[in-house]
Write a protein that holds these residues in place. Structure first.
Motif, mmCIF file in Angstrom:
data_model
loop_
_atom_site.group_PDB
_atom_site.id
_atom_site.type_symbol
_atom_site.label_atom_id
_atom_site.label_comp_id
_atom_site.label_asym_id
_atom_site.label_seq_id
_atom_site.Cartn_x
_atom_site.Cartn_y
_atom_site.Cartn_z
ATOM 1 N N ASP A 67 6.266 7.375 6.224
ATOM 2 C CA ASP A 67 5.483 6.198 6.122
ATOM 3 C C ASP A 67 4.265 6.795 5.100
ATOM 4 O O ASP A 67 3.982 5.899 4.491
ATOM 5 C CB ASP A 67 4.833 6.271 7.572
ATOM 6 C CG ASP A 67 3.760 5.003 7.683
ATOM 7 O OD1 ASP A 67 3.975 3.719 7.633
ATOM 8 O OD2 ASP A 67 2.482 5.405 7.990
ATOM 9 N N ALA A 68 3.914 8.115 5.332
ATOM 10 C CA ALA A 68 2.935 8.446 4.203
ATOM 11 C C ALA A 68 3.402 8.182 2.932
ATOM 12 O O ALA A 68 2.775 8.013 1.772
ATOM 13 C CB ALA A 68 2.382 9.717 4.415
ATOM 14 N N GLU A 71 3.194 5.054 1.313
ATOM 15 C CA GLU A 71 1.799 4.681 0.866
ATOM 16 C C GLU A 71 1.524 4.463 -0.704
ATOM 17 O O GLU A 71 0.832 3.764 -1.210
ATOM 18 C CB GLU A 71 0.662 5.461 1.593
ATOM 19 C CG GLU A 71 0.616 5.506 3.063
ATOM 20 C CD GLU A 71 -0.298 4.104 3.534
ATOM 21 O OE1 GLU A 71 -1.052 3.598 2.752
ATOM 22 O OE2 GLU A 71 0.137 3.830 4.729
ATOM 23 N N GLN A 72 2.422 5.360 -1.366
ATOM 24 C CA GLN A 72 2.065 5.302 -2.744
ATOM 25 C C GLN A 72 2.681 4.053 -3.420
ATOM 26 O O GLN A 72 2.380 3.619 -4.527
ATOM 27 C CB GLN A 72 3.081 6.493 -3.329
ATOM 28 C CG GLN A 72 4.586 6.273 -3.398
ATOM 29 C CD GLN A 72 5.197 7.653 -3.881
ATOM 30 O OE1 GLN A 72 5.807 7.542 -4.886
ATOM 31 N NE2 GLN A 72 5.762 8.336 -3.033
ATOM 32 N N GLY A 74 1.980 1.088 -1.434
ATOM 33 C CA GLY A 74 1.154 0.377 -0.937
ATOM 34 C C GLY A 74 1.315 0.098 0.528
ATOM 35 O O GLY A 74 0.547 -0.685 1.388
ATOM 36 N N GLY A 75 2.264 0.794 1.224
ATOM 37 C CA GLY A 75 2.390 0.883 2.593
ATOM 38 C C GLY A 75 3.508 0.252 3.064
ATOM 39 O O GLY A 75 4.111 -0.890 2.303
ATOM 40 N N GLY A 120 0.465 0.877 10.577
ATOM 41 C CA GLY A 120 0.067 0.495 9.276
ATOM 42 C C GLY A 120 0.596 -1.040 9.079
ATOM 43 O O GLY A 120 -0.174 -1.549 8.384
ATOM 44 N N ARG A 124 -2.076 -3.904 8.044
ATOM 45 C CA ARG A 124 -1.857 -4.536 6.712
ATOM 46 C C ARG A 124 -1.849 -6.174 6.972
ATOM 47 O O ARG A 124 -1.506 -6.706 6.134
ATOM 48 C CB ARG A 124 -0.661 -4.233 5.823
ATOM 49 C CG ARG A 124 -1.256 -2.718 5.118
ATOM 50 C CD ARG A 124 -0.119 -2.208 4.299
ATOM 51 N NE ARG A 124 1.065 -1.799 5.039
ATOM 52 C CZ ARG A 124 1.161 -0.383 5.420
ATOM 53 N NH1 ARG A 124 0.094 0.380 5.377
ATOM 54 N NH2 ARG A 124 2.211 -0.284 6.277
#
Ligand SMILES: NC(=O)c1ccc[n+]([C@@H]2O[C@H](COP(=O)([O-])OP(=O)(O)OC[C@H]3O[C@@H](n4cnc5c(N)ncnc54)[C@H](OP(=O)(O)O)[C@@H]3O)[C@@H](O)[C@H]2O)c1
Length: 247
Positions: A67-68, A71-72, A74-75, A120, A124
């Motif tokens: 999941d992290a 993030e690069q 945008g999630g 997340g 979002r």
């Protein structure tokens, strides 16, 4: 906005085809699996942005770190819980370890990925979870009781989560879709996870007896259909079989 997808088991079979197809429709893809070389081969085959995430979905940290990694881009917006094993054997001969592995991988693995991705998606304001189940979860066959149970559990998790998220949406929560896809026989490496020789040979013969089993691309197409449906449409459940498959 372009999709950001996490695909587990992306190094082979259905997961590889799904990753390639999602990249074709513009998704950035986090490729999850235990074998780096297999993930690298998928990364070479796909046309678009991707990141490799080597790990075992039985490890709870893998969901969080995948999941992290998303993030690069945008999630994560799409989680495809595809990784699975099928070490089937008659219950009288089977090992407890094989049963535990099956449930840990096919049930607890997806649960840990959902647990990591859902907060997340909620933050979002949108998301889509796609679980790759099996017709075996609905029609258990000899030697496959525990595998079938794992897929029946995944069906129930998907149906329950979908209903919960729909109720949440009625109270003002974000639209998060849940799709369960239950394939019949697909030509992949899955049979190699069968350790019991007689069962492996019997299963191989069953697949070989078909004039035209499904291909991984057939299932990838279905995943894309669900993901590309308009936001008000939730493709909640699909069974997909070779035309000649009786159950
Ligand atoms: N083939 C069929 O006839 C069929 C029918 C119905 C449903 N399905 C389901 O479709 C899904 C995909 O299977 P497939 O047919 O494409 O077989 P496959 O080629 O063997 O793919 C399974 C993938 O899961 C990954 N995987 C297994 N255990 C993992 C773990 N603990 N952590 C991370 N990744 C793991 C494997 O990669 P690594 O070994 O590199 O980790 C592999 O890439 C499975 O859930 C299966 O139950 C298949």
């Amino acid at each position: 906005m372009a999709h950001v997808a996490i695909v587990t088991g992306a190094g082979s079979g259905i997961g590889r085809a799904v990753a390639v197809r999602l990249a074709d429709i513009g998704a950035a893809v986090v490729l999850v699996g235990r074998r780096r070389d297999a993930l690298e081969s998928t990364a070479e085959a796909l046309n678009g942005e991707c990141v490799l995430h080597v790990g075992d979905i039985r490890d709870p940290d893998v969901g969080r770190s995948a999941d992290a990694a998303a993030e690069q881009f945008g999630g994560v917006s799409v989680l495809v819980n595809n990784a699975g094993i099928m070490p089937i054997a008659p219950m009288t001969d089977a090992s407890l370890d094989a049963w535990r592995d099956t449930l840990d991988t096919n049930v607890f693995g997806p649960l840990q990925m959902i647990h990591a991705a859902l907060p997340g998606m909620r933050r979002r304001g949108a998301g889509h979870i796609v679980n790759i189940s099996s017709v075996a979860g609905r029609h258990p066959f000899p030697a496959a009781a525990v595998y079938s149970a794992s897929k029946a559990a995944l069906d129930a998790i998907g149906a329950g989560l979908r209903a919960e998220l729909a109720a949440d949406m009625k109270r003002g929560g974000p639209p998060i879709r849940v799709t369960t896809i239950a394939p019949g026989a697909v030509t992949t490496d899955l049979i190699s996870s069968i350790r019991d020789e007689r069962t492996r040979e019997g299963t191989q013969q069953y697949y070989d007896s078909m004039a035209a089993p499904l291909t991984a691309d057939d299932i990838a197409e279905a995943v894309c259909y669900a993901v590309e449906s308009p936001p008000h449409v939730c493709v909640s459940d699909l069974e997909i079989r070779p035309t000649e498959m009786t159950r």
